[in-house]
Design a protein around this motif. Structure first.
Motif, PDB file in Angstrom:
ATOM      1  N   VAL B 189     -43.167  63.959  41.718  1.00  0.00           N
ATOM      2  CA  VAL B 189     -42.255  64.495  42.434  1.00  0.00           C
ATOM      3  C   VAL B 189     -40.672  64.599  41.763  1.00  0.00           C
ATOM      4  N   LEU B 190     -40.284  63.224  41.495  1.00  0.00           N
ATOM      5  CA  LEU B 190     -39.248  63.083  40.644  1.00  0.00           C
ATOM      6  C   LEU B 190     -39.115  63.729  39.387  1.00  0.00           C
ATOM      7  N   SER B 191     -40.149  63.734  38.577  1.00  0.00           N
ATOM      8  CA  SER B 191     -39.904  64.475  37.249  1.00  0.00           C
ATOM      9  C   SER B 191     -39.736  66.087  37.619  1.00  0.00           C
ATOM     10  N   ARG B 192     -40.610  66.765  38.636  1.00  0.00           N
ATOM     11  CA  ARG B 192     -40.349  67.930  38.745  1.00  0.00           C
ATOM     12  C   ARG B 192     -38.817  68.338  39.540  1.00  0.00           C
ATOM     13  N   ALA B 193     -38.304  67.273  40.145  1.00  0.00           N
ATOM     14  CA  ALA B 193     -37.023  67.508  40.780  1.00  0.00           C
ATOM     15  C   ALA B 193     -35.993  67.301  39.899  1.00  0.00           C
ATOM     16  N   LEU B 194     -36.092  66.686  38.812  1.00  0.00           N
ATOM     17  CA  LEU B 194     -35.236  66.465  37.602  1.00  0.00           C
ATOM     18  C   LEU B 194     -35.268  67.921  36.827  1.00  0.00           C
ATOM     19  N   ALA B 250     -54.284  60.377  38.147  1.00  0.00           N
ATOM     20  CA  ALA B 250     -54.325  61.751  38.166  1.00  0.00           C
ATOM     21  C   ALA B 250     -54.249  62.434  39.563  1.00  0.00           C
ATOM     22  N   PHE B 251     -55.009  61.765  40.564  1.00  0.00           N
ATOM     23  CA  PHE B 251     -54.926  62.165  42.014  1.00  0.00           C
ATOM     24  C   PHE B 251     -53.469  62.381  42.753  1.00  0.00           C
ATOM     25  N   GLY B 252     -52.942  61.033  42.407  1.00  0.00           N
ATOM     26  CA  GLY B 252     -51.510  61.348  42.881  1.00  0.00           C
ATOM     27  C   GLY B 252     -50.429  62.376  42.224  1.00  0.00           C
ATOM     28  N   LEU B 253     -50.686  62.736  40.960  1.00  0.00           N
ATOM     29  CA  LEU B 253     -50.050  63.705  40.490  1.00  0.00           C
ATOM     30  C   LEU B 253     -50.454  65.110  40.914  1.00  0.00           C
ATOM     31  N   PHE B 254     -51.760  64.975  41.154  1.00  0.00           N
ATOM     32  CA  PHE B 254     -52.279  66.639  41.727  1.00  0.00           C
ATOM     33  C   PHE B 254     -51.715  66.710  43.329  1.00  0.00           C
ATOM     34  N   VAL B 255     -51.656  65.853  43.942  1.00  0.00           N
ATOM     35  CA  VAL B 255     -50.961  65.972  45.131  1.00  0.00           C
ATOM     36  C   VAL B 255     -49.494  66.433  45.057  1.00  0.00           C
ATOM     37  N   ALA B 256     -48.718  65.718  43.956  1.00  0.00           N
ATOM     38  CA  ALA B 256     -47.360  66.004  43.651  1.00  0.00           C
ATOM     39  C   ALA B 256     -47.429  67.505  43.240  1.00  0.00           C
ATOM     40  N   THR B 257     -48.236  67.993  42.462  1.00  0.00           N
ATOM     41  CA  THR B 257     -48.220  69.237  42.122  1.00  0.00           C
ATOM     42  C   THR B 257     -48.367  70.355  43.244  1.00  0.00           C
ATOM     43  N   ALA B 258     -49.332  69.905  44.325  1.00  0.00           N
ATOM     44  CA  ALA B 258     -49.538  70.619  45.265  1.00  0.00           C
ATOM     45  C   ALA B 258     -48.204  70.757  46.129  1.00  0.00           C
ATOM     46  N   VAL B 259     -47.666  69.474  46.453  1.00  0.00           N
ATOM     47  CA  VAL B 259     -46.216  69.281  47.336  1.00  0.00           C
ATOM     48  C   VAL B 259     -45.169  70.329  46.628  1.00  0.00           C
ATOM     49  N   THR B 260     -45.021  69.932  45.341  1.00  0.00           N
ATOM     50  CA  THR B 260     -43.794  70.600  44.819  1.00  0.00           C
ATOM     51  C   THR B 260     -43.857  72.118  44.400  1.00  0.00           C
ATOM     52  N   GLY B 261     -45.342  72.533  44.463  1.00  0.00           N
ATOM     53  CA  GLY B 261     -45.453  74.039  44.378  1.00  0.00           C
ATOM     54  C   GLY B 261     -45.615  74.374  42.696  1.00  0.00           C
TER      55      GLY B 261
END
Lengths: 160, 265
Positions: B189-194, B250-261
């Protein structure tokens, strides 16, 4: 050359960071950090000569194992405190992650390709460290005998 | 014998029990601090031999140590130690190695060793602020190896610093896999936000740098080494654990992908 120097500096910064995270003794920090940089240099040079993931990681890990043993003798500390940090720039962290990402996202091709990379790099590092331990096991008795002989010789010299 | 006047020996504890308990204390601390399996086994063998044991048997894996000792007078002790958490704490490993060496050379009694072992738990060479800076250095530095530029490397350093701080603030619930899912989710989430705010260029490169702090690369390497070195069970368990940890990340990042779209790879 500039590319290599940038990577070398980045490895030094990265290894230093991990050395602190792993609670390395402050006295061991400079040597541990430098060993990370030198191990990466060996990897880089072998990779230039023969771009084979297994060979380049094997050679770098073998160097790391031998150098870590020398540092362990010098500092009278466990060799793993140096060797574990030295191989940090080699660990297949990215491949391991992409491999599992392939599983979770259903990308079979990504999983297959990255599994091979992770296994080849992992086996190369492990084989390098194990091989260095075998070599150290062979030369250790000779080093011990030489040290005893030197100590005995100097004691006799003192008597004279 | 020096170890006859024991200050730390329990009532009714035999000399064999006390010797093996101390050797197991040293070995358990070695394992918890990042020592190798063969070092753990050798430590118990050597300490027991140095204190007059006639025969010692040890079996260790990353979560358990089983050992038995028979003394020259025929007395016998067998003990098990369960290890719940292992981590790399090299200053502690160094100190416990010195204690082990002193015991083997006869420069330390079992009582003195017990006092020193208790002190080892308090060894933390660096304060929190330095650990935070080190996390930033570790992630930022290594992200260059995965092709990140200076902007993405700085973003990876910032994300690593924030996630390490978050890890210290969140109370540990004992489940390392859940902890990995939460941390990798935060990294995603933080990486995507940056990238969205324009600080970073490539979320994938930032993530790979920042997750270097989480990926079980060293445990994977150690497990492979155990496997090739003959400790098959220990190596197999280590590999399974590394794969599960990588899957959690990988699962945590996968969920982050889904949340950030957006794709984080």
């Amino acid at each position: 050359m500039i590319d290599f120097l940038i990577l070398f500096s980045a490895v030094l910064v990265g290894t230093f960071g991990f050395a602190v995270i792993f609670g390395t003794k402050p006295k061991h920090l400079p040597a541990a950090t430098l060993l990370g940089g030198l191990t990466y240099t060996v990897f880089y040079l072998v990779d230039l000569a023969t771009p084979d993931l297994f060979l380049s990681n094997f050679a770098a890990a073998f160097f790391a194992g031998i150098a870590a043993f020398a540092l362990a003798v010098f500092y009278r500390a466990p060799a793993v405190t140096f060797s574990a940090l030295a191989v940090i720039p080699l660990v297949p962290g990215g491949a391991l992650y992409y491999m599992m990402y392939g599983v979770i996202s259903g990308d079979t091709e990504l999983f297959r390709a990255q599994s091979v990379v992770a296994l080849r790099v992992g086996l190369g590092i492990a084989a390098g460290i194990v091989f260095s331990s075998t070599v150290i096991g062979l030369i250790r008795p000779h080093l011990h005998r030489a040290a005893v002989k030197k100590a005995t010789g100097s004691a006799e010299g003192n008597k004279k | 014998m020096e170890n006859e006047r024991n200050l730390h020996r329990f009532d009714g504890e035999s000399a064999a029990d006390y010797l093996l308990r101390t050797a197991l204390d040293v070995a358990a601390m070695t394992l918890r601090s990042g020592g190798e399996i063969h070092r753990v086994e050798e430590t118990i063998q050597r300490i027991c031999s140095a204190f007059g044991a006639e025969h010692t048997e040890v079996f260790a894996i990353h979560s358990q140590i089983i050992a038995s000792v028979r003394m020259q007078d025929g007395s016998y002790s067998s003990q098990v130690r369960r290890i719940y958490e292992t981590d790399n704490r090299f200053a502690r490993l160094d100190r416990i190695n010195q204690i082990s060496r002193a015991l083997c050379l006869g420069k330390m009694t079992l009582d003195q060793a017990q006092e020193e072992i208790a002190k080892v738990k308090g060894i933390t060479p660096y304060p929190l602020w330095m650990i935070l800076i080190a996390s930033a250095c570790g992630a930022g530095g290594l992200s260059f190896l995965f092709g990140a530029g200076i902007r993405d490397a700085l973003c990876a350093a910032l994300v690593a610093l924030l996630v390490t701080l978050l890890g210290r603030l969140i109370p540990k619930n004992g489940n390392v896999f859940l902890e990995m899912v939460l941390r990798s989710f935060a990294i995603g989430v933080l990486s995507r936000a940056l990238v969205i705010v324009g600080a970073g260029l490539d979320a994938g490169k930032i993530i790979i740098g920042a997750i270097m702090l989480l990926v079980p690369g060293i445990s994977f390497g150690n497990a492979m080494r155990d496997l090739l070195g003959g400790d098959t069970l220990s190596g197999t368990l280590g590999i399974v654990r590394s794969i599960l940890l990588a899957a959690s990340i990988a699962f945590g990042l996968f969920v982050a992908t889904a949340v950030t779209g957006g794709a984080v790879l």
